[in-house]
Design an enzyme around this catalytic site. Structure first.
Site: not given
Ligand code: NAP
Length: 246
Positions: A11, A14, A62, A154, A156, A158
């Site tokens: 991922g 972005r 995926d 979510y 669970a 994490k």
């Molecule tokens: P995001 O902006 O929604 O980006 C999600 C990323 O995951 C994207 O690059 C997406 O790829 C990829 N992805 C989703 N489904 C996938 C799949 N089946 N196979 C491969 N890639 C997949 O999320 P983010 O905020 O940057 O979060 C990144 C991580 O940090 C996640 O694990 C999230 O749970 C964790 N996190 C985030 C926050 C927060 O506040 N933002 C807080 C706690 C934890 P595409 O671009 O190709 O769709």
């Protein structure tokens, strides 16, 4: 000249994943950047990374599909010969209260976040074990520790990632492979942009630093754990959350 290190980031096109990829590129790594949705901007992303002299292999996979992850890791090894660092960052939310949550909504989040972390890690560790070195950093979340109403799937997933990471940290320590989690709090990305201003204000009131974190602030901690500066931290969860959870 010293051989460049290689990091695989899931991922990574972005949000937090892109900030992590950029940080590693700036530090002189070659990169395997995984993504899943169709992209029209891969060429410009590639150009962005070229300015840091990083070679980048973009792979659409995926992470919830084991065989596809096997192929992704094989192609990565064919290209670079090794993977020094794995960052399991790919993740989704699909929020609802338990009474309204469908089995499909529950399973999808577990399959991508938790099983996806297993799928990629299992395929990568065999190569790290042969080299007797490696760093694995898994993106958890503070809600995996505290729980959160509306996010039982979510949270669970994490919490599962935290248990998974501690277990592999114990299994792989003898091979000099260190595994840790970074648990972000409330970070400014697409994932949180869907929340309305009232919800955001309510969350800020629970954060001692009174603001969202940036993707770069998460990337800094991920990079530290992966770097040569970290030789003695394994099986830990580092919260990067402005003090939200103490
Ligand atoms: P995001 O902006 O929604 O980006 C999600 C990323 O995951 C994207 O690059 C997406 O790829 C990829 N992805 C989703 N489904 C996938 C799949 N089946 N196979 C491969 N890639 C997949 O999320 P983010 O905020 O940057 O979060 C990144 C991580 O940090 C996640 O694990 C999230 O749970 C964790 N996190 C985030 C926050 C927060 O506040 N933002 C807080 C706690 C934890 P595409 O671009 O190709 O769709």
């Amino acid at each position: 000249m010293e051989e460049k290190k290689v990091a695989l980031i899931t991922g990574g096109t972005r949000g937090i994943g892109k900030a992590i990829a950029t940080r590693f590129a700036k530090q002189g790594y070659n990169l395997i950047i995984n993504y899943v949705s169709d992209k029209t901007d891969l060429k410009s992303l590639e150009e962005e990374f070229k300015q840091y002299n990083s070679e980048v292999l973009f792979i659409k996979t995926d992470v919830s599909k084991f065989e596809d992850c096997e192929e992704m890791v094989k192609s990565s090894i064919e290209k670079f010969g090794k993977i020094d660092v794995l960052v399991n960052n790919a993740g989704i939310t699909n929020d609802n209260l338990i009474l309204r949550m469908s089995v499909e909504d529950f399973e999808k989040v577990i399959d991508i976040n938790l099983k996806g972390t297993f799928n990629v890690t299992k395929n990568v560790v065999q190569y790290m074990m042969k080299k007797r070195q490696g760093k694995i950093i898994n993106l958890a979340s503070v809600v995996g520790i505290s729980g959160n109403a509306g996010q039982c799937n979510y949270a669970a997933s994490k919490a599962g990632i935290i248990g998974f990471t501690k277990s592999i940290a114990k299994e792989l320590a003898s091979r000099n492979i260190l595994a840790n989690c970074v648990a972000p709090g409330f970070i400014d990305t697409d994932m949180t942009s869907i929340l309305n201003d009232n919800v955001k204000e309510n969350i800020y009131s629970q954060i001692p630093l009174k603001r969202m974190g940036s993707s770069e602030e998460i990337a800094n901690t991920v990079y530290f754990l992966a770097s040569e500066e970290n030789t003695y931290i394994t099986g830990q969860v580092i919260n990067v959350d402005g003090g939200m959870l103490m």
